[in-house]
Design an enzyme around this catalytic site. Structure first.
Site, PDB file in Angstrom:
ATOM      1  N   MET A  23      11.833  10.621  -0.906  1.00 49.55           N
ATOM      2  CA  MET A  23      12.758  10.312  -2.002  1.00 49.55           C
ATOM      3  C   MET A  23      12.517  11.227  -3.203  1.00 49.55           C
ATOM      4  O   MET A  23      13.267  11.194  -4.175  1.00 49.55           O
ATOM      5  CB  MET A  23      12.569   8.856  -2.443  1.00 49.55           C
ATOM      6  N   SER A  24      11.474  12.053  -3.147  1.00 54.65           N
ATOM      7  CA  SER A  24      11.126  12.867  -4.319  1.00 54.65           C
ATOM      8  C   SER A  24      12.217  13.868  -4.716  1.00 54.65           C
ATOM      9  O   SER A  24      12.495  14.012  -5.917  1.00 54.65           O
ATOM     10  CB  SER A  24       9.798  13.596  -4.080  1.00 54.65           C
ATOM     11  N   LYS A  73      -2.981  17.276   1.423  1.00 52.23           N
ATOM     12  CA  LYS A  73      -3.540  16.924   0.112  1.00 52.23           C
ATOM     13  C   LYS A  73      -4.970  17.439  -0.111  1.00 52.23           C
ATOM     14  O   LYS A  73      -5.343  17.740  -1.240  1.00 52.23           O
ATOM     15  CB  LYS A  73      -3.501  15.406  -0.093  1.00 52.23           C
ATOM     16  N   GLY A 133      -7.871  -0.090   2.413  1.00 53.78           N
ATOM     17  CA  GLY A 133      -7.411   1.271   2.667  1.00 53.78           C
ATOM     18  C   GLY A 133      -8.154   2.298   1.841  1.00 53.78           C
ATOM     19  O   GLY A 133      -8.468   2.061   0.665  1.00 53.78           O
ATOM     20  N   ALA A 134      -8.462   3.420   2.480  1.00 58.12           N
ATOM     21  CA  ALA A 134      -9.220   4.482   1.801  1.00 58.12           C
ATOM     22  C   ALA A 134      -8.677   5.847   2.197  1.00 58.12           C
ATOM     23  O   ALA A 134      -9.420   6.801   2.383  1.00 58.12           O
ATOM     24  CB  ALA A 134     -10.697   4.369   2.158  1.00 58.12           C
ATOM     25  N   GLY A 135      -7.357   5.932   2.335  1.00 61.13           N
ATOM     26  CA  GLY A 135      -6.737   7.206   2.690  1.00 61.13           C
ATOM     27  C   GLY A 135      -6.078   7.844   1.481  1.00 61.13           C
ATOM     28  O   GLY A 135      -6.557   7.716   0.345  1.00 61.13           O
ATOM     29  N   GLY A 136      -4.938   8.484   1.727  1.00 59.15           N
ATOM     30  CA  GLY A 136      -4.232   9.226   0.682  1.00 59.15           C
ATOM     31  C   GLY A 136      -3.781   8.354  -0.475  1.00 59.15           C
ATOM     32  O   GLY A 136      -3.636   8.848  -1.599  1.00 59.15           O
TER      33      GLY A 136
HETATM   34  P1  NAD Z   1      -3.691   7.314   5.313  1.00 55.64           P
HETATM   35  O1  NAD Z   1      -3.394   7.528   6.744  1.00 55.64           O
HETATM   36  O2  NAD Z   1      -4.264   8.426   4.509  1.00 55.64           O
HETATM   37  O3  NAD Z   1      -4.722   6.075   5.185  1.00 55.64           O
HETATM   38  C1  NAD Z   1      -4.460   4.861   5.831  1.00 55.64           C
HETATM   39  C2  NAD Z   1      -5.526   3.821   5.485  1.00 55.64           C
HETATM   40  O4  NAD Z   1      -5.077   2.582   6.029  1.00 55.64           O
HETATM   41  C3  NAD Z   1      -6.891   4.082   6.093  1.00 55.64           C
HETATM   42  O5  NAD Z   1      -7.866   3.554   5.230  1.00 55.64           O
HETATM   43  C4  NAD Z   1      -6.856   3.269   7.410  1.00 55.64           C
HETATM   44  O6  NAD Z   1      -8.136   2.797   7.783  1.00 55.64           O
HETATM   45  C5  NAD Z   1      -5.985   2.095   7.001  1.00 55.64           C
HETATM   46  N1  NAD Z   1      -5.195   1.581   8.121  1.00 55.64           N
HETATM   47  C6  NAD Z   1      -4.230   2.230   8.804  1.00 55.64           C
HETATM   48  N2  NAD Z   1      -3.702   1.407   9.729  1.00 55.64           N
HETATM   49  C7  NAD Z   1      -4.353   0.232   9.633  1.00 55.64           C
HETATM   50  C8  NAD Z   1      -4.255  -1.007  10.315  1.00 55.64           C
HETATM   51  N3  NAD Z   1      -3.385  -1.188  11.302  1.00 55.64           N
HETATM   52  N4  NAD Z   1      -5.072  -2.004   9.935  1.00 55.64           N
HETATM   53  C9  NAD Z   1      -5.943  -1.833   8.932  1.00 55.64           C
HETATM   54  N5  NAD Z   1      -6.082  -0.688   8.240  1.00 55.64           N
HETATM   55  C10 NAD Z   1      -5.294   0.333   8.596  1.00 55.64           C
HETATM   56  O7  NAD Z   1      -2.351   6.790   4.667  1.00 55.64           O
HETATM   57  P2  NAD Z   1      -1.936   6.847   3.118  1.00 55.64           P
HETATM   58  O8  NAD Z   1      -1.375   8.170   2.795  1.00 55.64           O
HETATM   59  O9  NAD Z   1      -3.086   6.326   2.320  1.00 55.64           O
HETATM   60  O10 NAD Z   1      -0.733   5.813   3.061  1.00 55.64           O
HETATM   61  C11 NAD Z   1      -0.950   4.415   3.146  1.00 55.64           C
HETATM   62  C12 NAD Z   1       0.292   3.677   2.655  1.00 55.64           C
HETATM   63  O11 NAD Z   1       0.494   3.936   1.271  1.00 55.64           O
HETATM   64  C13 NAD Z   1       1.594   4.105   3.351  1.00 55.64           C
HETATM   65  O12 NAD Z   1       2.377   2.963   3.544  1.00 55.64           O
HETATM   66  C14 NAD Z   1       2.258   5.018   2.343  1.00 55.64           C
HETATM   67  O13 NAD Z   1       3.671   4.979   2.453  1.00 55.64           O
HETATM   68  C15 NAD Z   1       1.833   4.351   1.056  1.00 55.64           C
HETATM   69  N6  NAD Z   1       1.852   5.275  -0.081  1.00 55.64           N
HETATM   70  C16 NAD Z   1       2.566   4.885  -1.168  1.00 55.64           C
HETATM   71  C17 NAD Z   1       2.598   5.690  -2.280  1.00 55.64           C
HETATM   72  C18 NAD Z   1       3.397   5.247  -3.462  1.00 55.64           C
HETATM   73  O14 NAD Z   1       3.587   6.037  -4.391  1.00 55.64           O
HETATM   74  N7  NAD Z   1       3.857   4.005  -3.489  1.00 55.64           N
HETATM   75  C19 NAD Z   1       1.880   6.896  -2.324  1.00 55.64           C
HETATM   76  C20 NAD Z   1       1.144   7.265  -1.191  1.00 55.64           C
HETATM   77  C21 NAD Z   1       1.146   6.430  -0.068  1.00 55.64           C
END
Ligand code: NAD
Length: 294
Positions: A23-24, A73, A133-136
């Protein structure tokens, strides 16, 4: 849009793969048009393999900058000249600014998350956060919350490759900020329930609740929530996730999706490129009224 583009238009990119769903471009191009700014924002489908060339093109073409998303990233850092302090702590960049050929990397996801709470009149400083969660998304949220003054973070992650990242996040927070961070296994449900019982905010940054996991939630028992807490899902499509429905059924008043974070991280990048405030209410209205995204 075409009426705005001329020989002086400054280009801003988005480099990620896949990225066509983003959407950016809609957000930034509408904001440029609203303010009469001579910029254009385009999405480029670029993965790790072409990232070095693509970042160099920012200098070659004298672009104003770029957004960076998955899977780039972290990989992008090696191609940049400087990093903001928060980008350094996050070891991740989502925004590049080009100042006369000098590329600086920033991260605006964490500040976007904190600003979105402020927009709602909510203050979590000095309080306890539970985060999954500890990803992006989870990394910048945890680090910015700690930098801003959240007192305690209980971080839950499942046993997968991002566990190491979760360990790193907790270590950095404990070493570099006054916040006390503790890492727990998401599989340890009794501890998860206990930590939720006295927190001010639960944020799910795992993507559970988003397609193809839209029928799932990490918390399924409404009694794990209490009415005066905040429940925040970083997912924004669908607009109401299963987690949000369960929180509402528990009587939680402050329940949010990730739209506010998405808007505010964009607004901060917009400010870095243009030195102007994004017309955020206008853009929010535009995105909220887009039923296809719901
Ligand atoms: P990522 O792949 O970098 O990290 C995913 C994290 O979730 C990891 O810690 C993983 O262990 C955990 N995970 C994944 N599947 C899982 C499950 N089934 N059960 C338990 N833990 C699980 O992903 P990300 O980039 O951090 O994105 C995560 C969410 O955040 C996505 O839904 C993304 O759309 C959203 N997001 C939103 C924004 C925003 O501005 N609102 C910005 C970035 C990401």
């Amino acid at each position: 849009m075409t009426e705005r583009i001329d020989g002086h238009t400054l280009l801003i990119g988005l480099m990620a793969y896949p990225i066509r769903h983003s959407m950016s471009p809609t957000m930034h191009n509408n904001a440029f048009a609203k303010l009469g700014l001579n910029y254009a924002y385009l999405a480029f489908e670029v993965g790790n393999d072409k990232l070095g060339d693509a970042v160099n093109a920012i200098r070659t073409l004298d672009m104003r900058g770029s957004n960076i998303s998955m899977p780039n990233k972290q990989k992008v850092i090696q191609y940049l000249d400087k990093l903001s302090p928060a980008a350094k702590l996050n070891n991740a960049v989502n925004t590049i600014v080009n100042d006369n050929g000098v590329l600086t990397g920033y991260t605006t996801d964490g500040t976007g998350f904190m600003k979105s709470l402020e927009d709602e009149g909510l203050n979590i400083l000095g309080k306890k956060m539970v985060l999954s969660g500890a990803g992006g998304a989870g990394t910048p949220i945890a680090i910015q919350a700690a930098l801003d003054g959240v007192k305690e973070i209980s971080l839950f992650n499942r046993d997968d490759p991002s566990w190491e990242n979760a360990e790193r996040n907790v270590k950095i927070i404990n070493e570099e900020t006054k916040c006390k961070a503790t890492l727990y296994h998401l599989e340890d449900q009794e501890v998860f329930k206990r930590e939720l019982s006295d927190c001010a905010i639960y944020c799910d940054a795992t993507g559970v609740g988003m397609k193809p996991l839209e029928d799932l939630s990490l918390v399924n028992d409404p009694s794990w929530f209490h009415k005066d807490m905040i429940v925040y899902d970083t997912v924004y499509s669908p607009r109401e996730t299963k987690l949000m429905k369960i929180a509402k059924s528990a009587g939680v008043e402050h329940v949010f999706n990730g739209l506010g974070m998405m808007l505010e991280q964009g607004a901060e990048a917009f400010k870095l490129w243009t030195d102007k405030d994004m017309p955020i209410d206008y853009i929010r209205e535009l995105i909220f009224s887009d039923d296809d995204k719901k």
